[in-house]
Scaffold this active site. Structure first.
Site, PDB file in Angstrom:
ATOM      1  CG  ASP A 298      -1.739   1.189   1.433  1.00 48.32           C
ATOM      2  OD1 ASP A 298      -2.784   1.241   0.781  1.00 48.32           O
ATOM      3  OD2 ASP A 298      -1.367   2.095   2.210  1.00 48.32           O
ATOM      4  CD  GLU A 368      -2.418   2.425  -3.424  1.00 47.11           C
ATOM      5  OE1 GLU A 368      -3.536   2.953  -3.532  1.00 47.11           O
ATOM      6  OE2 GLU A 368      -1.697   2.585  -2.416  1.00 47.11           O
TER       7      GLU A 368
END
Ligand code: GLC
Length: 661
Positions: A298, A368
């Site tokens: 993330d 990401e």
């Protein structure tokens, strides 16, 4: 030591050999000459003797040197050697030349479960792990094997789980560690893989480390990014949070400001501290030991900041500094993509590779990072030839499709990835996630099927956000409109929670018609088409790992070919993303046969239709998969328009075989 001839003569006769034996020791020379003599005598003798069971070794040796035994033996020996060598050579050739199988993360789409919204098993209005376990058949139906579950760590839920209080625990809202272990075991028994979210950039402000850091515990003092500031004074610099306003907050306990690139309840970890890196590696080990199959990393571009902490340059230098409040106001030169970031990620990757050595247990890593126009920054997450990093970074470009739905725009976005991806890497496509408006809402229902067709016929891994398989739309709320409960059926709460009347977000009112159960019964539904295309993709080599070639693009239509060297069967895809129905003329594409039969249309009535290649008709939002047979492949004549991943095993050898046909 007795030489065999002596033994033989001693055993079978008292002739010259036996007699001479007495005098052998007299002199070396004599023994030699006698020995020669004995040999011929013995040979004469043993030819008279028939082989018998229990012959002593020495006698056997004499027999075995006879041509009738020796020659077949030698032939057999050399034959074995040659066969072994040939076998080794064939094995090496087969391994080197035959098509490699795709790994699990390449063979199936990745399905994103937002756990709050998937299935609520206990009636509290929030989805949970047991709910996911109840619904695993959905993936069997869809032929999907890779499941990414958004965070379910213990969390105060200020950012719905992206603010982690304990990386080694499950939030009670989602269940217990036992529920997790049962879910994982059940998934594995069904051949499904579980990808977890891993959130390295920050923790919750309720994390134990943060409390120890604000009280200056010697070990934890530098776990976060602290700097001096006054409670009501100016901020340390102009850096802004992704969620808006300054990314610095004063902490009364420590009397300093801490950095948070997201919410103020999400303090940024200090990755310049090696102890922090080691903590995160331990957490990776913790989950890999439990058996998880991969991580979605993330918000990684925010992990490091420039230590000098200078103001970032303003995009508009004339804007008054007090109006600089969003990430779009600054060039984020000092807060994102800092030197050293890739080293950390490659270390994470190396740890995962240790676990990947277990046969059949490759651990997958997807990154990401939103880098917008700076596509080269995204591509760096693929790693280099020498050092692996992500298996792929998420490709978010198709999220922009609704900005200008048209054939040319679709091609432009696809080519942003294909034209910049390092050679031999594996592409991927994302059209929705929990942070973005559902594409069905922004592009409109008219294009949902065409977008799913694009996703499942492009080369590489598709990511499907829950609900996209049935064409779910945003709900009408200001925050989280894309996170409403999955619509399973037309019953109470759309089957998401069948116990109480609670749902953490309202359902979309269309659930009575747009739901999984209804669409399973309708073979023209978005769901049925998704399933058909995904199954086709997995059973057809050209679609799952063949060449991808642009064929034709205009304001309405985006069209491409999928073919594989050595296979006659190929696929032409024609998708109308435009605003009008059109007839596309592909008569100049000489590699295509004159007549083209539609295998599947998003407009079901057109299934099976035959078009002359000069007149392929599509309605607005209609996509066609055309299967044809050819001896003339498109890619050799148009290398500039074509792409294939090396991983997808393009083989010259197969090309040669093809030419020899
Ligand atoms: C990622 C997540 C997003 C979250 C942020 C901070 O972008 O997708 O939902 O708010 O990271 O963790």
């Amino acid at each position: 030591y007795y030489d065999p001839l002596t033994v033989l003569s001693l055993m079978y006769g008292d002739g010259p050999a036996a007699r001479d034996n007495i005098s052998v020791s007299d002199s070396e020379e004599k023994r030699d000459s006698i020995g020669v003599k004995r040999l011929s005598d013995a040979r004469d003798e043993y030819t008279q003797i028939k082989p018998y069971a229990g012959m002593p070794k020495e006698v056997l040796v004499l027999y075995s040197s006879k041509a009738r035994y020796r020659v077949p033996r030698e032939i057999l020996f050399w034959l074995t050697v040659c066969c072994t060598l040939a076998l080794v050579a064939v094995t090496i050739a087969v391994i080197a030349l035959s098509p490699k199988c795709l790994s699990w993360w390449q063979a199936s789409p990745v399905y994103q479960i937002y756990p709050r919204s998937f299935k609520d098993s206990d009636g509290d209005g929030v989805g949970d792990l047991k709910g996911i376990k109840e619904k695993l058949d959905h993936f069997e139906y869809l032929n999907i094997k890779s499941i990414w579950i958004s965070p379910f760590y213990r969390s105060p839920m200020k950012d719905f789980g992206y603010d982690v209080e304990d990386f080694r625990d499950i939030d009670p809202l989602f269940g217990t560690m036992k529920d997790f272990e049962e879910l994982l075991a059940t998934m594995h028994s069904k051949g499904l893989r579980l990808i977890m979210d891993f959130i390295p950039n920050h923790t919750s402000d309720r994390h134990r480390w943060f409390n120890l850091s604000r009280t200056r515990d010697p070990h934890y003092e530098d776990y976060y990014v602290w700097t001096d500031c006054k409670p009501d004074g100016p901020k340390p610099n102009n850096w802004v949070s992704i969620f808006g306003n300054s990314s610095w907050t004063y902490d009364e306990v420590r009397g300093q400001c801490y950095l948070h690139q997201f919410l103020k309840e999400q303090p940024d970890l200090n990755f310049r501290n090696p102890d922090v890196i080691n903590e995160m590696i331990d957490i990776i080990h913790f989950w890999l030991d439990k058996g998880v199959d991969g991580f979605r990393m993330d918000a990684v571009k925010h992990m490091l900041e420039a230590p000098h902490m200078r103001d970032e340059p303003q995009v508009d230098p004339n804007k008054p500094p007090e109006l600089v409040t969003t990430e779009w106001d600054l060039h984020s030169d000092y807060t994102t993509s800092q030197v050293g970031l890739h080293d950390i990620l490659r270390e994470f990757r190396a740890q995962m590779d240790i676990y990947s050595q277990e046969p059949g247990r490759y651990r997958f890593m997807v990154i990401e990072s939103y880098d917008y126009e700076e596509v080269y920054k995204t591509m760096m997450y693929y790693g280099t030839k020498l050092e692996k990093e992500g298996d792929f970074p998420f490709n978010f470009y198709l999220l922009d499709l609704p900005q200008n739905t048209s054939g040319a725009w679709a091609k432009h976005l696809v080519h942003l990835w294909m034209g910049n991806m390092p050679k031999g890497k594996w592409p991927n496509w994302v059209v929705g996630n929990h942070d973005r408006t559902r594409i069905s809402s922004s592009a409109g229902q008219l294009y949902v099927r065409a977008i799913n067709m694009l996703l499942l016929t492009l080369p590489g891994t598709a990511t499907t956000y829950y609900g996209e398989e049935i064409g779910m739309e945003n709900i009408n709320v200001t925050a989280n409109p894309q996170r409403s409960p999955l619509q399973w059926n037309a019953n109470m709460n759309a089957g998401f929670n069948d116990k109480t009347n609670l749902t953490w977000l309202p359902l979309h009112p269309d659930y009575e018609t747009v739901n999984v159960e209804a669409q399973m019964k309708d073979d023209g539904s978005v769901l049925a088409q998704y399933r058909f295309l995904n199954t086709l993709r997995q059973s057809e080599l050209p679609l799952n790992r063949g060449w991808f070639c642009y064929v034709h693009t205009d304001a309405n239509v985006f069209s491409y070919i999928r073919e594989l060297d050595g296979l006659k069967r190929a696929f032409l895809i024609v998708v109308n993303f435009g605003k009008e129905s059109v007839v596309t003329d592909l008569s100049s594409v000489r590699e295509l046969p004159d007549e083209l039969k539609v295998l599947m249309s998003t407009n079901k009535v057109n299934d099976g239709k035959v078009f002359p290649k000069s007149r392929i008709q599509t309605e607005v939002g209609e996509g066609l998969v055309i299967q044809y047979s050819t001896n003339t492949r498109f890619n050799p004549n148009h290398p500039e328009e074509c792409y294939i991943s090396e991983k997808a095993c393009y083989l010259e050898t197969i090309g040669i075989l093809y030419k020899c046909q």
